[in-house]
Design a protein around this motif. Structure first.
Motif, PDB file in Angstrom:
ATOM      1  N   SER A 174     -13.292 -14.316  67.692  1.00  0.00           N
ATOM      2  CA  SER A 174     -14.072 -13.922  66.528  1.00  0.00           C
ATOM      3  C   SER A 174     -15.288 -13.080  66.898  1.00  0.00           C
ATOM      4  CB  SER A 174     -14.513 -15.175  65.763  1.00  0.00           C
ATOM      5  OG  SER A 174     -15.125 -14.838  64.542  1.00  0.00           O
ATOM      6  N   ASN A 175     -15.757 -13.211  68.138  1.00  0.00           N
ATOM      7  CA  ASN A 175     -16.916 -12.426  68.562  1.00  0.00           C
ATOM      8  C   ASN A 175     -16.690 -10.929  68.401  1.00  0.00           C
ATOM      9  OD1 ASN A 175     -18.273 -14.740  69.287  1.00  0.00           O
ATOM     10  ND2 ASN A 175     -18.858 -13.993  71.301  1.00  0.00           N
ATOM     11  N   ASP A 198     -14.901 -14.322  59.623  1.00  0.00           N
ATOM     12  CA  ASP A 198     -15.210 -14.033  61.015  1.00  0.00           C
ATOM     13  C   ASP A 198     -16.716 -13.904  61.196  1.00  0.00           C
ATOM     14  OD1 ASP A 198     -12.621 -13.941  62.214  1.00  0.00           O
ATOM     15  OD2 ASP A 198     -12.255 -12.036  61.202  1.00  0.00           O
ATOM     16  N   ARG A 199     -17.141 -13.865  62.448  1.00  0.00           N
ATOM     17  CA  ARG A 199     -18.564 -13.874  62.755  1.00  0.00           C
ATOM     18  C   ARG A 199     -19.199 -12.489  62.594  1.00  0.00           C
ATOM     19  NH1 ARG A 199     -19.380 -16.971  68.411  1.00  0.00           N
ATOM     20  NH2 ARG A 199     -21.482 -17.256  67.596  1.00  0.00           N
ATOM     21  N   TRP A 200     -20.539 -12.543  62.513  1.00  0.00           N
ATOM     22  CA  TRP A 200     -21.441 -11.420  62.731  1.00  0.00           C
ATOM     23  C   TRP A 200     -21.663 -10.484  61.554  1.00  0.00           C
ATOM     24  CZ3 TRP A 200     -23.223 -14.286  65.910  1.00  0.00           C
ATOM     25  CH2 TRP A 200     -22.678 -14.625  67.135  1.00  0.00           C
ATOM     26  N   GLU A 227     -25.384 -12.570  59.858  1.00  0.00           N
ATOM     27  CA  GLU A 227     -26.703 -12.562  60.485  1.00  0.00           C
ATOM     28  C   GLU A 227     -27.474 -11.261  60.239  1.00  0.00           C
ATOM     29  OE1 GLU A 227     -23.966 -13.700  61.818  1.00  0.00           O
ATOM     30  OE2 GLU A 227     -24.386 -15.766  62.431  1.00  0.00           O
TER      31      GLU A 227
END
Length: 529
Positions: A87-88, A100-102, A105
């Motif tokens: 996911s990074n 998913d991430r990001w 933020e």
């Protein structure tokens, strides 16, 4: 020496502690003499400076430019072929979707900064800070930063809420604004900043936004809006106010030396520091170069890293551009080095097959994956020391990130002139950038608008590679699908390591975070997600 602006106190207000000793009204009804309330905010210069610094902190924090905007957005371009890492890297490999991430933020950090800017703009007045020059320099920074915040919100997420007031607890479910309204607010804020900010700063304030930075971002905004005459006016006003570093010092534009130099129009201030608390909004933390994780080569990155796609290497070599190539890329060319000036082969490995098992060097990892071992140099901290001396997470990486350089201003001006059907006037500004790199000029080639357009596209790729501009450029030029789609003009999928493919009407933007939509059903998801 790093300036104190980097190690600034970022607190917006002192926190209060309430001690409960009994249930009497006298004990519970106490006044906190240390608190900063709405009524007394802005009554001292020191307090407002702290508030301005606090508005910058979410931007340099790990959860925005300190790292996550790179992982989640800037690495999407065709420069980078990302080794997938769950996911990074889902967003940077063009495979991410809500969940998913990001995406969350950066969205939150930008609005956190906007809220603090709004507080400064609305609450600081002549009665509290009588000195007009000081007052304007503080409020002007808030106007600039709010425009900066909305610029990235708009180009990352598309339609976003436009908030320029203090929070209304009775009206938290805000709607998304039309992009045209956000662009208008960006321009208005930058024009306010132009008239309030000084032309330069010195001492501990070196690195703060200037009037020139506001003008440059305004010109860039007009260019993105395709308002070419307005872009020309803004960008042309900066000609001669900055200058390019000599070619032998080109690498100083990305290193931790010679920061805030003659070529710098605006850069985010970073400071390598051992105090590391992931993604916290605490004074003295979060302003180190965790972006190192995303630009470091394989085996050095805690994620799997990336390689640079060969088209960029070929572009440098086809133009005999050694100066910029050597400061942008590292691979096995004559004189190439890795971390700490160590010979490339010694530091990164060679093409000799290794015994079966886990590869121990970056070159082997790339070759085993079927890609050329070409790695990033900019913003990797390679000049700081050997691999062992540069922290795995980049906590001792303190390179300021140059958001706008004078070279970028010159190329944007050339582009605006060319799109205004003045290729003959565009050429000399491209020439300034090429001559610094000791390359031939384009002015004497009598290029028409189409040929000059391609020359500018190529020049931006060489001059600004790895600095966070390329993906936005491809989108605004309408070329993202041409270079990153299923039939890439590069001849090979630039995201071959993951298999990600650019999809039109989807990947131009990232998704609106699902948790934000859950909290505010007025928000609508971007197309394709």
């Amino acid at each position: 020496m790093k300036n104190i602006f980097k190690s600034r106190n970022l607190a917006l207000a002192l926190s209060s502690i309430v001690l409960f000793g009994s249930c009497s009204d006298d004990v519970l009804d106490q006044e906190n003499n240390n608190a900063t309330s709405t009524e007394n905010f802005g009554t001292s210069v020191a307090q407002v400076k702290a508030a301005v610094n606090g508005a910058f902190h979410p931007i340099t924090d790990t959860f925005f430019w300190g790292r996550i905007v790179h992982t989640g957005a800037l690495l999407r371009s065709d420069e980078f072929n990302i080794f997938p890492f769950g996911s990074n890297t889902a967003m940077s490999t063009l495979q991410g979707n809500p969940g998913d991430r990001w995406a969350l933020e950066p969205f939150q950090q930008l609005y956190k900064s906007i809220a603090r800017c709004n507080n400064i703009i609305i609450n600081i007045n002549e009665e509290d800070i009588a000195d007009e020059e000081i007052r304007n320099s503080l409020i002007g920074q808030a106007y600039f930063l709010r425009a900066f915040d909305y610029w990235y919100l708009l180009n990352l997420y598309g339609s976003v809420p436009l908030i320029t007031t203090l929070p209304d607890l009775d009206n938290l479910l805000v709607d998304q604004a039309e992009p045209s309204a956000v662009w208008a607010q960006i321009i208005a804020d930058l024009e306010m900043a132009e008239g309030m900010l000084p032309d330069s700063w010195s001492g501990d304030d070196l690195g703060r936004p200037t009037a020139g930075a506001a003008t440059a971002l305004k010109g860039k905004s007009y260019l993105y809006m395709k308002e070419y005459p307005l872009a020309i006016t803004a960008l042309q006003s900066l000609v001669g106010k900055y200058s390019l570093l000599p070619g032998s010092f080109y690498g100083d534009n990305f290193s931790s030396t010679n920061e805030n130099n003659q070529e710098s129009v605006f850069e985010l201030q970073f400071l390598g520091q051992t105090t590391f608390i992931w993604g916290t909004d605490i004074p003295g933390t979060g302003t180190m170069g965790n972006y190192h994780i995303d630009y470091a080569p394989p085996v050095k990155s805690p994620d799997k890293g990336h390689v640079i796609n060969p088209w960029l290497k070929d572009l440098f070599n086809d133009n005999n551009d050694v100066i910029r190539r050597n400061e942008t890329l590292t691979y096995n060319y004559a004189g190439a080095t890795g971390y700490g000036g160590v010979d490339f082969v010694t530091d990164m490995g060679d093409e000799t097959p290794e015994p079966e098992g886990e590869p121990s060097d970056a070159v082997t990892i790339a070759i085993d994956a079927g890609v050329e071992p070409i790695f990033s140099r900019k913003y990797t901290g390679m000049e700081l020391g050997t691999r062992e001396q540069v922290d795995l997470l980049g906590t001792n990486v303190g390179n300021n990130w140059r958001i706008i350089r004078y070279a970028d201003v010159l190329l944007m001006l050339a582009e605006a002139l060319n799109e205004n059907n003045q290729p003959d006037l565009a050429g000399p500004f491209v020439d300034q950038v090429r001559l610094r790199a000791e390359l031939s000029t384009v002015s004497d080639l009598s290029l028409d608008q189409t040929a000059m357009r391609q020359a500018i596209i190529d020049e931006r790729a060489m001059e600004l590679a790895g600095e966070g501009h390329r993906f936005f450029d491809l989108v605004r030029w309408g070329l993202a699908d041409d270079y990153m789609g299923a039939t890439s003009l590069h001849g090979a999928n630039p995201k071959s390591l993951s298999g990600g493919i650019f999809q039109e009407n989807k990947h131009e933007l990232v998704w609106i975070p699902g948790s934000e939509i859950d909290a505010n059903p007025n928000l609508k998801q971007n197309p394709g997600y």
